[in-house]
Design a protein around this motif. Structure first.
Motif, PDB file in Angstrom:
ATOM      1  N   LEU A 110       0.899  -1.144   0.152  1.00  0.00           N
ATOM      2  CA  LEU A 110      -0.010   0.141  -0.050  1.00  0.00           C
ATOM      3  C   LEU A 110       0.685   1.281   0.028  1.00  0.00           C
ATOM      4  N   THR A 111       2.155   1.020   0.868  1.00  0.00           N
ATOM      5  CA  THR A 111       2.698   2.226   0.772  1.00  0.00           C
ATOM      6  C   THR A 111       3.372   2.678  -0.396  1.00  0.00           C
ATOM      7  N   ILE A 112       4.091   1.658  -0.918  1.00  0.00           N
ATOM      8  CA  ILE A 112       4.737   2.018  -2.252  1.00  0.00           C
ATOM      9  C   ILE A 112       3.657   2.463  -3.302  1.00  0.00           C
ATOM     10  N   GLY A 113       2.710   1.618  -3.348  1.00  0.00           N
ATOM     11  CA  GLY A 113       1.883   2.141  -4.557  1.00  0.00           C
ATOM     12  C   GLY A 113       1.411   3.491  -4.243  1.00  0.00           C
ATOM     13  N   ALA A 114       0.874   3.835  -3.172  1.00  0.00           N
ATOM     14  CA  ALA A 114       0.391   5.406  -2.727  1.00  0.00           C
ATOM     15  C   ALA A 114       1.490   6.456  -2.977  1.00  0.00           C
ATOM     16  N   ALA A 115       2.930   5.872  -2.380  1.00  0.00           N
ATOM     17  CA  ALA A 115       3.785   6.989  -2.473  1.00  0.00           C
ATOM     18  C   ALA A 115       4.288   7.059  -4.107  1.00  0.00           C
ATOM     19  N   TYR A 116       4.133   6.161  -4.908  1.00  0.00           N
ATOM     20  CA  TYR A 116       4.475   6.320  -6.457  1.00  0.00           C
ATOM     21  C   TYR A 116       3.383   7.065  -6.925  1.00  0.00           C
ATOM     22  N   GLY A 117       2.269   6.975  -6.889  1.00  0.00           N
ATOM     23  CA  GLY A 117       1.364   7.588  -7.274  1.00  0.00           C
ATOM     24  C   GLY A 117       1.430   8.978  -7.013  1.00  0.00           C
ATOM     25  N   LEU A 118       1.571   9.328  -5.739  1.00  0.00           N
ATOM     26  CA  LEU A 118       1.639  10.917  -5.201  1.00  0.00           C
ATOM     27  C   LEU A 118       2.871  11.237  -5.634  1.00  0.00           C
ATOM     28  N   SER A 119       3.863  10.551  -6.117  1.00  0.00           N
ATOM     29  CA  SER A 119       5.225  11.411  -6.562  1.00  0.00           C
ATOM     30  C   SER A 119       5.105  11.630  -7.869  1.00  0.00           C
ATOM     31  N   ARG A 120       4.111  11.398  -8.591  1.00  0.00           N
ATOM     32  CA  ARG A 120       3.942  11.651 -10.215  1.00  0.00           C
ATOM     33  C   ARG A 120       3.053  12.879 -10.146  1.00  0.00           C
ATOM     34  N   PRO A 121       3.785  13.944 -10.770  1.00  0.00           N
ATOM     35  CA  PRO A 121       2.849  15.258 -10.753  1.00  0.00           C
ATOM     36  C   PRO A 121       1.608  15.241 -11.460  1.00  0.00           C
ATOM     37  N   GLY A 122       1.509  14.400 -12.525  1.00  0.00           N
ATOM     38  CA  GLY A 122       0.504  14.429 -13.232  1.00  0.00           C
ATOM     39  C   GLY A 122      -0.683  13.154 -12.935  1.00  0.00           C
ATOM     40  N   SER A 123      -0.458  12.626 -12.046  1.00  0.00           N
ATOM     41  CA  SER A 123      -1.272  11.472 -11.588  1.00  0.00           C
ATOM     42  C   SER A 123      -2.660  11.944 -11.196  1.00  0.00           C
ATOM     43  N   LEU A 124      -3.704  11.177 -11.301  1.00  0.00           N
ATOM     44  CA  LEU A 124      -5.230  11.620 -10.968  1.00  0.00           C
ATOM     45  C   LEU A 124      -5.449  11.963  -9.523  1.00  0.00           C
ATOM     46  N   LEU A 125      -5.981  13.160  -9.399  1.00  0.00           N
ATOM     47  CA  LEU A 125      -6.289  13.688  -8.146  1.00  0.00           C
ATOM     48  C   LEU A 125      -5.169  13.680  -7.240  1.00  0.00           C
ATOM     49  N   HIS A 126      -4.013  14.240  -7.805  1.00  0.00           N
ATOM     50  CA  HIS A 126      -3.000  14.136  -7.180  1.00  0.00           C
ATOM     51  C   HIS A 126      -2.819  15.012  -6.030  1.00  0.00           C
ATOM     52  N   ARG A 127      -3.281  16.297  -5.946  1.00  0.00           N
ATOM     53  CA  ARG A 127      -3.106  17.344  -5.346  1.00  0.00           C
ATOM     54  C   ARG A 127      -4.263  17.120  -3.993  1.00  0.00           C
ATOM     55  N   PRO A 128      -5.439  16.770  -4.423  1.00  0.00           N
ATOM     56  CA  PRO A 128      -6.406  16.590  -3.351  1.00  0.00           C
ATOM     57  C   PRO A 128      -6.035  15.327  -2.586  1.00  0.00           C
ATOM     58  N   LEU A 129      -5.607  14.282  -3.134  1.00  0.00           N
ATOM     59  CA  LEU A 129      -5.199  12.903  -2.287  1.00  0.00           C
ATOM     60  C   LEU A 129      -4.047  13.278  -1.351  1.00  0.00           C
ATOM     61  N   LEU A 130      -2.930  14.143  -1.904  1.00  0.00           N
ATOM     62  CA  LEU A 130      -2.059  14.598  -0.994  1.00  0.00           C
ATOM     63  C   LEU A 130      -2.254  15.480   0.076  1.00  0.00           C
ATOM     64  N   MET A 131      -3.212  16.207   0.110  1.00  0.00           N
ATOM     65  CA  MET A 131      -3.742  17.165   0.990  1.00  0.00           C
ATOM     66  C   MET A 131      -4.514  16.248   1.903  1.00  0.00           C
ATOM     67  N   LEU A 132      -5.272  15.106   1.548  1.00  0.00           N
ATOM     68  CA  LEU A 132      -5.716  14.325   2.592  1.00  0.00           C
ATOM     69  C   LEU A 132      -4.834  13.537   3.465  1.00  0.00           C
ATOM     70  N   VAL A 133      -3.796  13.168   2.775  1.00  0.00           N
ATOM     71  CA  VAL A 133      -2.751  12.272   3.363  1.00  0.00           C
ATOM     72  C   VAL A 133      -2.080  13.459   4.466  1.00  0.00           C
ATOM     73  N   LEU A 134      -1.943  14.461   4.206  1.00  0.00           N
ATOM     74  CA  LEU A 134      -1.239  15.328   5.209  1.00  0.00           C
ATOM     75  C   LEU A 134      -2.205  15.771   6.175  1.00  0.00           C
ATOM     76  N   PHE A 135      -3.666  15.756   5.969  1.00  0.00           N
ATOM     77  CA  PHE A 135      -4.464  16.153   6.982  1.00  0.00           C
ATOM     78  C   PHE A 135      -4.584  14.970   7.929  1.00  0.00           C
ATOM     79  N   THR A 136      -4.586  13.791   7.592  1.00  0.00           N
ATOM     80  CA  THR A 136      -4.447  12.694   8.468  1.00  0.00           C
ATOM     81  C   THR A 136      -3.414  12.774   9.404  1.00  0.00           C
TER      82      THR A 136
END
Length: 312
Positions: A110-136
């Motif tokens: 889970l961590t590898i998949g989420a980290a790789y997806g969030l590390s790619r700037p053009g991924s789907l819903l990149h910014r909202p998902l990153l903000m959600l992770v930072l909020f938690t």
């Protein structure tokens, strides 16, 4: 300003070095050595006493009044034979090993998949998902909301409740994402895409082989978390007969202190081995796997965590 005033000024020394770069004095070396020896003794002596007591015989413990021993006169492996004889203690140890192995594997996926997806700037819903992770990460839920979620999902008194609520750690996710962004060259990924490589192929053939150091450190973090699981087991699986080894150790220590209800909880763990030796043997079994694992991963800490945290 006269020449006398200029000559009266204190001259600055050439090639001056900071204080911490100066050669320490003889007194400083002796003081540091004495401090390090005392610090090492404060760590090693209690651990040695635990190991020595776990190998002590019943007669040696009786002569010592049930206290810890530094040099037991008679050695015995009866406590370890009781632990690995196939009884309740063996089942508890195997359960902890399974939880650690399965939980670490799931968390890494889970961590590898989420980290790789969030590390790619053009991924789907990149910014909202990153903000959600930072909020938690900044506002963690309390104990009671977590208990209600586990109960409503039907995980109460289920061993999966010890894995799923902690399967994805926000801190590990942020560190791994920062490592992927700063330590894996973007040009290499772009070249692989031009050659027709898919995202999964890029992840498994390029990103993961270049991230062995950070992956080993993150896996150690998760393994230690699952191995030391205690509070979640007390909350979520009170009706299970087989408990993690940390819960067993706490119940055994409570039984020695004569706390109410402790004797009944620990009755299934009573064996023929001396109580003090058996307790110390359980302590050794709880710390030994991490002690063995840590030296092989320690050399990756500076490269992995510092690179991922500072550059990110």
């Amino acid at each position: 300003m006269t020449a006398t005033d200029i000559s009266a000024r204190p001259r600055r020394r050439k090639n001056t070095r900071p204080v911490w770069d100066d050669e320490p004095t003889r007194f400083g070396k002796i003081t540091k050595a004495a401090f390090l020896i005392c610090y090492a003794a404060a760590v090693v002596i209690p651990l040695w006493a635990i190991v020595a007591t776990s190998f002590a015989s019943e007669d040696a413990l009786n002569r010592a009044g049930g206290n810890l021993l530094l040099l037991p006169t008679e050695l015995s492996v009866q406590a370890y034979q009781e632990i690995f004889s196939g009884g309740a203690l063996t089942e508890s140890l195997l359960l902890t090993l399974l939880l650690t192995a399965g939980g670490t594997a799931l968390s890494m996926v889970l961590t590898i998949g989420a980290a790789y997806g969030l590390s790619r700037p053009g991924s789907l819903l990149h910014r909202p998902l990153l903000m959600l992770v930072l909020f938690t990460f900044l506002f963690a839920p309390g104990m009671y909301p977590q208990f209600l979620v586990v109960q409503k999902l039907g995980l109460f008194d289920n061993y999966m409740s010890l894995i799923l609520p902690m399967a994805l750690n926000a801190f590990n996710l942020i560190v791994l994402r920062a490592f992927f962004m700063n330590s894996v060259p973007t040009e290499l990924i772009d070249a692989a895409k031009m050659d027709g490589a898919t995202e999964f192929r890029i992840l498994f053939r390029i990103v993961l082989p270049m991230s062995k150091a950070i992956l080993a450190v993150i896996a150690l973090f998760y393994a230690v978390m699952y191995w030391n699981i205690y509070f979640q087991a007390v909350l979520y699986i009170p009706g299970q007969d087989t408990q993690p080894i940390q819960v067993v150790l706490q119940r055994m220590l409570m039984s020695t202190q004569g706390l109410p209800g402790a004797a009944g909880e620990v009755s299934q763990y009573q064996t023929q081995a001396p109580d003090s030796a058996l307790k110390m043997a359980v302590v050794v079994c709880t710390i030994l796997p991490i002690v063995i694992m840590y030296p092989f991963i320690q050399r990756h800490f500076t490269k992995a965590v510092i690179t991922g945290a500072v550059k990110g």
